[in-house]
Scaffold this motif. Structure first.
Motif, PDB file in Angstrom:
ATOM      1  N   MET A  99       0.802  -1.211   0.000  1.00 14.33           N
ATOM      2  CA  MET A  99       0.000   0.000   0.000  1.00 14.33           C
ATOM      3  C   MET A  99       0.841   1.271   0.000  1.00 14.33           C
ATOM      4  SD  MET A  99      -2.719  -1.447  -0.505  1.00 14.33           S
ATOM      5  CE  MET A  99      -3.595   0.091  -0.768  1.00 14.33           C
ATOM      6  N   LEU A 100       2.069   1.198   0.530  1.00 18.29           N
ATOM      7  CA  LEU A 100       2.922   2.389   0.419  1.00 18.29           C
ATOM      8  C   LEU A 100       3.258   2.632  -1.054  1.00 18.29           C
ATOM      9  CD1 LEU A 100       4.400   4.549   2.207  1.00 18.29           C
ATOM     10  CD2 LEU A 100       6.459   3.282   1.667  1.00 18.29           C
TER      11      LEU A 100
ATOM     12  N   PHE B 115       5.915  -3.330  -3.863  1.00 20.34           N
ATOM     13  CA  PHE B 115       5.830  -1.876  -3.720  1.00 20.34           C
ATOM     14  C   PHE B 115       5.632  -1.211  -5.083  1.00 20.34           C
ATOM     15  CE2 PHE B 115       7.955   2.203  -4.019  1.00 20.34           C
ATOM     16  CZ  PHE B 115       7.520   2.895  -2.896  1.00 20.34           C
ATOM     17  N   ALA B 116       6.501  -1.541  -6.045  1.00 18.48           N
ATOM     18  CA  ALA B 116       6.478  -0.866  -7.342  1.00 18.48           C
ATOM     19  C   ALA B 116       5.265  -1.251  -8.179  1.00 18.48           C
ATOM     20  CB  ALA B 116       7.771  -1.183  -8.111  1.00 18.48           C
ATOM     21  N   LEU B 117       4.922  -2.533  -8.182  1.00 20.30           N
ATOM     22  CA  LEU B 117       3.839  -2.988  -9.057  1.00 20.30           C
ATOM     23  C   LEU B 117       2.471  -2.544  -8.549  1.00 20.30           C
ATOM     24  CD1 LEU B 117       5.277  -6.519  -9.802  1.00 20.30           C
ATOM     25  CD2 LEU B 117       4.934  -4.695 -11.481  1.00 20.30           C
TER      26      LEU B 117
ATOM     27  N   PHE C 258      -5.329   8.018   1.248  1.00 17.19           N
ATOM     28  CA  PHE C 258      -6.481   7.556   2.028  1.00 17.19           C
ATOM     29  C   PHE C 258      -6.574   6.035   1.974  1.00 17.19           C
ATOM     30  CE2 PHE C 258     -10.778   6.416   2.963  1.00 17.19           C
ATOM     31  CZ  PHE C 258     -11.280   7.376   3.826  1.00 17.19           C
ATOM     32  N   VAL C 259      -6.455   5.484   0.774  1.00 19.48           N
ATOM     33  CA  VAL C 259      -6.541   4.035   0.606  1.00 19.48           C
ATOM     34  C   VAL C 259      -5.392   3.340   1.330  1.00 19.48           C
ATOM     35  CG1 VAL C 259      -6.417   2.139  -1.068  1.00 19.48           C
ATOM     36  CG2 VAL C 259      -7.800   4.164  -1.565  1.00 19.48           C
ATOM     37  N   THR C 260      -4.196   3.880   1.200  1.00 19.96           N
ATOM     38  CA  THR C 260      -3.025   3.268   1.823  1.00 19.96           C
ATOM     39  C   THR C 260      -3.176   3.200   3.333  1.00 19.96           C
ATOM     40  OG1 THR C 260      -1.571   4.026   0.059  1.00 19.96           O
ATOM     41  CG2 THR C 260      -0.537   3.459   2.144  1.00 19.96           C
TER      42      THR C 260
ATOM     43  N   VAL D 190       6.245   7.091   7.719  1.00 17.60           N
ATOM     44  CA  VAL D 190       6.788   6.756   9.037  1.00 17.60           C
ATOM     45  C   VAL D 190       6.184   5.447   9.546  1.00 17.60           C
ATOM     46  CG1 VAL D 190       6.850   7.461  11.469  1.00 17.60           C
ATOM     47  CG2 VAL D 190       7.313   9.134   9.676  1.00 17.60           C
ATOM     48  N   ALA D 191       4.891   5.266   9.287  1.00 18.44           N
ATOM     49  CA  ALA D 191       4.215   4.037   9.713  1.00 18.44           C
ATOM     50  C   ALA D 191       4.868   2.811   9.089  1.00 18.44           C
ATOM     51  CB  ALA D 191       2.735   4.103   9.338  1.00 18.44           C
ATOM     52  N   LEU D 192       5.248   2.898   7.823  1.00 22.96           N
ATOM     53  CA  LEU D 192       5.937   1.787   7.177  1.00 22.96           C
ATOM     54  C   LEU D 192       7.303   1.551   7.810  1.00 22.96           C
ATOM     55  CD1 LEU D 192       6.231  -0.328   4.921  1.00 22.96           C
ATOM     56  CD2 LEU D 192       7.313   1.447   3.556  1.00 22.96           C
ATOM     57  N   ALA D 193       8.042   2.636   8.034  1.00 31.70           N
ATOM     58  CA  ALA D 193       9.392   2.515   8.587  1.00 31.70           C
ATOM     59  C   ALA D 193       9.375   1.807   9.942  1.00 31.70           C
ATOM     60  CB  ALA D 193      10.021   3.900   8.717  1.00 31.70           C
ATOM     61  N   LEU D 194       8.335   2.027  10.712  1.00 36.22           N
ATOM     62  CA  LEU D 194       8.241   1.420  12.041  1.00 36.22           C
ATOM     63  C   LEU D 194       8.124  -0.097  11.973  1.00 36.22           C
ATOM     64  CD1 LEU D 194       5.857   3.878  13.930  1.00 36.22           C
ATOM     65  CD2 LEU D 194       8.249   3.397  14.470  1.00 36.22           C
TER      66      LEU D 194
END
Length: 284
Positions: A100-101, A154-156, A243-245, A132-136
């Protein structure tokens, strides 16, 4: 505007459930390309039927729509392969964060650069908070051998949003969102069918359980993406995809907890930060 936020909230829930079904499918069928082609083929057939019903069995056509649909199908198929590989190495919550990121970053940048969408304080704060949420969630225990697949997810997933945004915002002759979704499903089924003919005999036949999981999860994904294409006609990509992520981060973590995949303290904190990010996006 509120109706479209409601629509993408519905798609968020469907994506969260779909991630769970993809995880179950991976455990049932493994991570080979053959399993990904079967997932796309079975879910695509049912998706076509459902979308035809939604559209009253009416299908529009333009060359531009077909080109975008084929691109969307290829991206979706490659995403399925990477998703199954990644889910063999990381849990559902972490997988959803990578996916989602990517789905947020690429369409967000696309909207700013190519469609001159306004960059507001709320968008910036939301983007930063969700990053930041992903990094955590990324720590030393993450399986290093799977980074190629994490990057692919991530890319696709991001490219899927880019193609949808390009289709919806383009001035080329195009069909409605329903027909675009139908042609995308048709293209995916054709590509997967050819691949299955080439790969036939290289794996055991899928069980009824596996087919059922593929159909339900894949159908949810197609309907959710169809809803997002509709919403893109009104909401900017720089609003919709953050929003979706954030929403899917929350939904998938809650669903994972419900089915027994206990989230870590970091994952819970990332969900809280994602929720704050969504609030800033909507209200600032």
């Amino acid at each position: 505007m509120g109706l479209y936020y409601a629509l993408i909230s519905l798609s968020v829930i469907m994506f969260g459930v779909q991630f769970l079904f993809t995880d179950k499918y991976q455990k049932e069928c493994g991570q080979r390309a053959l399993a990904a082609h079967r997932l796309t083929f079975y879910s695509g057939i049912v998706g076509i039927i459902i979308l035809l019903i939604i559209n009253g069995f009416s299908v529009e056509y333009t060359h531009f729509t077909l080109i975008c649909a084929i691109a969307n199908a290829l991206v979706s198929l490659l995403y399925s392969i990477c998703a199954l590989k990644a889910l063999a190495k990381i849990n559902l919550s972490l997988f959803s964060l990578f996916a989602m990121l990517g789905g947020m970053v690429l369409p967000f940048v696309q909207g700013l650069i190519f469609y001159n969408e306004e960059l507001t304080a709320g968008k910036i704060v939301c983007f930063v908070l969700i990053t930041v949420a992903l990094a955590l969630t990324v720590n030393k225990d993450t399986n290093k051998g799977g980074w190629l697949y994490y990057i692919g997810v991530f890319a696709l997933n991001g490219l899927a949003g880019v193609v949808s945004t390009f289709f919806q915002k383009s001035d080329y002759p195009k069909t409605n969102a329903e027909s675009f979704s139908i042609w995308s499903a048709v293209a995916a089924v054709v590509i997967s069918f050819v691949a299955l003919l080439i790969l036939r005999g290289k794996g055991k036949k899928p069980s009824f359980k596996a087919i059922s999981i593929a159909v339900v999860g894949g159908t949810l994904s197609r309907i959710a993406n169809y809803v997002l294409v509709i919403a893109l006609a009104v909401l900017p990509a720089t609003v919709q995809y953050p929003f979706v992520t954030g929403g899917v981060m929350i939904a998938s973590t809650v669903i994972a907890a419900i089915v027994g995949q206990k989230p870590s303290k970091r994952e819970i904190l990332s969900v809280a930060i994602s929720f704050i990010g969504i609030l800033t996006l909507v209200f600032i």
